[in-house]
Scaffold this motif. Structure first.
Motif, PDB file in Angstrom:
ATOM      1  N   VAL A   1       0.838  -1.200   0.000  1.00 33.63           N
ATOM      2  CA  VAL A   1       0.000   0.000   0.000  1.00 33.63           C
ATOM      3  C   VAL A   1       0.873   1.251   0.000  1.00 33.63           C
ATOM      4  CG1 VAL A   1      -1.813   1.248   1.223  1.00 33.63           C
ATOM      5  CG2 VAL A   1      -1.799  -1.254   1.234  1.00 33.63           C
ATOM      6  N   THR A   2       1.830   1.298   0.931  1.00 32.72           N
ATOM      7  CA  THR A   2       2.715   2.462   1.012  1.00 32.72           C
ATOM      8  C   THR A   2       3.592   2.564  -0.226  1.00 32.72           C
ATOM      9  OG1 THR A   2       2.731   2.383   3.426  1.00 32.72           O
ATOM     10  CG2 THR A   2       4.542   3.538   2.368  1.00 32.72           C
ATOM     11  N   LEU A   3       3.975   1.438  -0.801  1.00 34.37           N
ATOM     12  CA  LEU A   3       4.791   1.464  -2.011  1.00 34.37           C
ATOM     13  C   LEU A   3       4.041   2.119  -3.163  1.00 34.37           C
ATOM     14  CD1 LEU A   3       7.484   0.616  -3.253  1.00 34.37           C
ATOM     15  CD2 LEU A   3       6.429  -1.568  -3.881  1.00 34.37           C
ATOM     16  N   ARG A   4       2.768   1.788  -3.313  1.00 38.94           N
ATOM     17  CA  ARG A   4       1.969   2.428  -4.363  1.00 38.94           C
ATOM     18  C   ARG A   4       1.772   3.910  -4.081  1.00 38.94           C
ATOM     19  NH1 ARG A   4      -3.472  -0.498  -5.313  1.00 38.94           N
ATOM     20  NH2 ARG A   4      -3.288  -1.113  -3.136  1.00 38.94           N
ATOM     21  N   LEU A   5       1.524   4.248  -2.817  1.00 35.94           N
ATOM     22  CA  LEU A   5       1.358   5.650  -2.439  1.00 35.94           C
ATOM     23  C   LEU A   5       2.647   6.432  -2.677  1.00 35.94           C
ATOM     24  CD1 LEU A   5      -0.295   7.914  -1.110  1.00 35.94           C
ATOM     25  CD2 LEU A   5       0.502   7.057   1.123  1.00 35.94           C
TER      26      LEU A   5
ATOM     27  N   ASN B   1     -11.922   9.225   2.748  1.00 33.96           N
ATOM     28  CA  ASN B   1     -11.002   8.202   3.235  1.00 33.96           C
ATOM     29  C   ASN B   1     -10.724   7.192   2.136  1.00 33.96           C
ATOM     30  OD1 ASN B   1     -10.797   9.110   6.031  1.00 33.96           O
ATOM     31  ND2 ASN B   1     -12.892   8.365   6.289  1.00 33.96           N
ATOM     32  N   VAL B   2      -9.563   6.575   2.225  1.00 35.93           N
ATOM     33  CA  VAL B   2      -9.190   5.524   1.276  1.00 35.93           C
ATOM     34  C   VAL B   2      -9.823   4.214   1.726  1.00 35.93           C
ATOM     35  CG1 VAL B   2      -7.269   4.231   0.279  1.00 35.93           C
ATOM     36  CG2 VAL B   2      -7.035   6.692   0.707  1.00 35.93           C
ATOM     37  N   SER B   3     -10.478   3.519   0.808  1.00 36.66           N
ATOM     38  CA  SER B   3     -11.140   2.259   1.147  1.00 36.66           C
ATOM     39  C   SER B   3     -10.122   1.141   1.301  1.00 36.66           C
ATOM     40  CB  SER B   3     -12.153   1.896   0.049  1.00 36.66           C
ATOM     41  OG  SER B   3     -11.492   1.639  -1.182  1.00 36.66           O
ATOM     42  N   ASN B   4     -10.611  -0.021   1.692  1.00 36.31           N
ATOM     43  CA  ASN B   4      -9.724  -1.168   1.878  1.00 36.31           C
ATOM     44  C   ASN B   4      -9.136  -1.673   0.571  1.00 36.31           C
ATOM     45  OD1 ASN B   4     -10.180  -1.186   4.663  1.00 36.31           O
ATOM     46  ND2 ASN B   4     -11.991  -2.506   4.472  1.00 36.31           N
ATOM     47  N   GLU B   5      -9.757  -1.319  -0.565  1.00 39.06           N
ATOM     48  CA  GLU B   5      -9.217  -1.743  -1.858  1.00 39.06           C
ATOM     49  C   GLU B   5      -7.999  -0.924  -2.273  1.00 39.06           C
ATOM     50  OE1 GLU B   5     -12.413  -1.236  -1.292  1.00 39.06           O
ATOM     51  OE2 GLU B   5     -13.177  -3.309  -1.402  1.00 39.06           O
ATOM     52  N   GLU B   6      -7.824   0.260  -1.684  1.00 43.48           N
ATOM     53  CA  GLU B   6      -6.695   1.162  -1.997  1.00 43.48           C
ATOM     54  C   GLU B   6      -6.534   1.341  -3.516  1.00 43.48           C
ATOM     55  OE1 GLU B   6      -5.599  -1.601   0.061  1.00 43.48           O
ATOM     56  OE2 GLU B   6      -5.829  -0.590   1.984  1.00 43.48           O
ATOM     57  N   LEU B   7      -7.589   1.831  -4.167  1.00 37.03           N
ATOM     58  CA  LEU B   7      -7.522   2.073  -5.601  1.00 37.03           C
ATOM     59  C   LEU B   7      -6.562   3.212  -5.905  1.00 37.03           C
ATOM     60  CD1 LEU B   7     -11.350   1.867  -6.378  1.00 37.03           C
ATOM     61  CD2 LEU B   7      -9.657   0.040  -6.570  1.00 37.03           C
ATOM     62  N   TRP B   8      -6.001   3.199  -7.128  1.00 34.76           N
ATOM     63  CA  TRP B   8      -5.066   4.241  -7.522  1.00 34.76           C
ATOM     64  C   TRP B   8      -5.735   5.608  -7.481  1.00 34.76           C
ATOM     65  CZ3 TRP B   8       0.048   3.722  -8.022  1.00 34.76           C
ATOM     66  CH2 TRP B   8       0.585   2.443  -8.213  1.00 34.76           C
ATOM     67  N   SER B   9      -6.998   5.675  -7.884  1.00 36.01           N
ATOM     68  CA  SER B   9      -7.703   6.953  -7.874  1.00 36.01           C
ATOM     69  C   SER B   9      -7.889   7.479  -6.456  1.00 36.01           C
ATOM     70  CB  SER B   9      -9.058   6.801  -8.564  1.00 36.01           C
ATOM     71  OG  SER B   9      -9.848   5.794  -7.928  1.00 36.01           O
TER      72      SER B   9
ATOM     73  N   GLY C   1       7.965   8.247   5.967  1.00 37.28           N
ATOM     74  CA  GLY C   1       7.486   9.473   6.578  1.00 37.28           C
ATOM     75  C   GLY C   1       6.037   9.788   6.307  1.00 37.28           C
ATOM     76  N   ALA C   2       5.232   8.784   6.008  1.00 41.49           N
ATOM     77  CA  ALA C   2       3.839   9.016   5.635  1.00 41.49           C
ATOM     78  C   ALA C   2       2.885   8.806   6.804  1.00 41.49           C
ATOM     79  CB  ALA C   2       3.441   8.093   4.477  1.00 41.49           C
TER      80      ALA C   2
ATOM     81  N   PHE D   1      -5.898  10.209   5.729  1.00 39.22           N
ATOM     82  CA  PHE D   1      -6.718   9.596   4.682  1.00 39.22           C
ATOM     83  C   PHE D   1      -7.014   8.122   4.953  1.00 39.22           C
ATOM     84  CE2 PHE D   1      -4.743  13.267   2.700  1.00 39.22           C
ATOM     85  CZ  PHE D   1      -5.779  13.821   1.965  1.00 39.22           C
ATOM     86  N   ASN D   2      -6.732   7.665   6.167  1.00 40.09           N
ATOM     87  CA  ASN D   2      -7.057   6.287   6.565  1.00 40.09           C
ATOM     88  C   ASN D   2      -6.410   5.261   5.639  1.00 40.09           C
ATOM     89  OD1 ASN D   2      -8.357   4.378   8.267  1.00 40.09           O
ATOM     90  ND2 ASN D   2     -10.019   4.139   6.792  1.00 40.09           N
ATOM     91  N   VAL D   3      -5.142   5.476   5.338  1.00 40.37           N
ATOM     92  CA  VAL D   3      -4.394   4.548   4.507  1.00 40.37           C
ATOM     93  C   VAL D   3      -3.709   3.524   5.411  1.00 40.37           C
ATOM     94  CG1 VAL D   3      -2.569   4.308   2.779  1.00 40.37           C
ATOM     95  CG2 VAL D   3      -4.010   6.349   2.794  1.00 40.37           C
ATOM     96  N   LYS D   4      -3.949   2.254   5.183  1.00 40.10           N
ATOM     97  CA  LYS D   4      -3.390   1.192   6.019  1.00 40.10           C
ATOM     98  C   LYS D   4      -2.012   0.799   5.488  1.00 40.10           C
ATOM     99  CE  LYS D   4      -7.260   1.085   8.296  1.00 40.10           C
ATOM    100  NZ  LYS D   4      -7.345   1.682   9.638  1.00 40.10           N
ATOM    101  N   GLY D   5      -1.040   1.652   5.746  1.00 41.31           N
ATOM    102  CA  GLY D   5       0.297   1.421   5.219  1.00 41.31           C
ATOM    103  C   GLY D   5       1.354   1.397   6.296  1.00 41.31           C
TER     104      GLY D   5
END
Length: 310
Positions: free
Chosen positions: A99-103, A167-175, A249-250, A257-261
């Motif tokens: 997840v963090t890698l894509r972000l 918030n970012v959903s559990n699917e963590e879409l690119w959009s 550092g994220a 944004f509720n990113v599970k990273g």
């Protein structure tokens, strides 16, 4: 080149062990007992606490714990087990890192494209209106804290305009990752733009550029080949070190944004005194930093033909 790479790889060994040892000592110097935290305010008998500490190796001297931990990583690729959840740390890292890698990748592309673009425009128009606008814009970004910028992005583009989800959903879409990526890469974007602008403006006055223009070379070749290659060396240095910073550092951005990273994982692990998880995540980040540093050094010879590795 091969000898240089081998020498750099050997230099990475003491850096790797020194950095991980420092992080290990810092994490385990934090107050609190992760084993006692399992029972909350109820507490438990000393015998049970002693048994659990022995089971997780927390009753051993700190250096012995570090040696055993690094041995498990290097020989078995075993990062240990979380005390509270009982999950393997490799499994926890495997869930958070993609997840963090894509972000981080999205934020890196944003700062690369926009930062270099703004820097080139400002550098080629030093002292003019475009240059002043870029300097003001980047100064504004640098002056705004990350959490303030994140709240502004959420309030304007989510609450008022409705262009993005809050918030970012559990699917963590690119959009869905686009908004947090902009917030995460904004500060680095400003630094890249200013660094590119300064390097471009300085090299634009260099003798080799004036010589290329005097020889009648087209501007596209003068700017695109000679000027850009020499101006990119300090920028590439910054970008190489920024890759690890974007991944580690994220914490604030992922929390907003509720990113599970990785950022949220590090924060939760520190709060819960999951020292093994923190050290495991930081160990992977150290490897990212070292590999990125090596790639940056190798890119120097590609950008500047005057640089050669014996």
């Amino acid at each position: 080149m091969g000898r240089y790479v081998a020498r750099r790889l050997l230099q990475m060994i003491p850096v790797f062990f020194g950095t991980t040892l420092l992080i290990f000592l810092m994490v385990y110097s934090l107050p609190g007992d992760p084993v006692a935290g399992l029972f909350g305010d109820k507490g438990t008998d000393p015998a049970t606490l002693a048994r659990l500490r022995h089971e997780y190796g927390l009753d051993q001297p700190i250096l012995e714990q570090y040696i055993r931990y690094m041995g498990d990583i290097l020989l078995k690729f075993d990062f240990g087990t979380q005390i509270r959840s009982g999950r393997e740390i490799t499994e926890v890292i495997g869930d958070a890192f993609p997840v963090t890698l894509r972000l981080a990748l999205l934020a890196f592309l944003i700062e690369l494209v926009l930062g270099l673009g703004l820097g080139v425009v400002a550098g080629l128009n030093a002292g003019r209106l475009a240059d002043n606008l870029v300097l003001i814009f980047t100064l504004l970004i640098i002056s705004v804290p990350v959490f303030v910028l994140g709240f502004i992005v959420r309030m304007v583009f989510s609450d008022q305009l409705g262009w993005i989800a809050p918030n970012v959903s559990n699917e963590e879409l690119w959009s869905e990752l686009l908004a947090p990526a902009i917030v995460l890469g904004a500060l680095s974007l400003a630094y890249v733009a200013r660094l590119t602008r300064t390097s471009m403006a300085e090299n634009l006055r260099a003798d080799y550029v004036r010589t290329a223009v005097a020889k009648g070379l087209p501007k596209s070749r003068v700017y695109g080949v000679h000027l850009m290659r020499n101006s990119m060396i300090p920028v590439v240095t910054f970008l190489g070190t920024d890759i690890g910073a974007l991944m580690g550092g994220a914490v604030v951005t992922e929390g907003l944004f509720n990113v599970k990273g990785v950022g949220g994982l590090i924060y939760d692990s520190i709060v819960r005194r999951e020292g093994m998880t923190v050290v495991g995540v930081v160990t992977v980040l150290v490897l990212v930093y070292l590999v990125a540093s090596l790639l940056v050094d190798l890119l120097y010879a590609v950008l500047d033909p005057r640089i050669r590795y014996a």
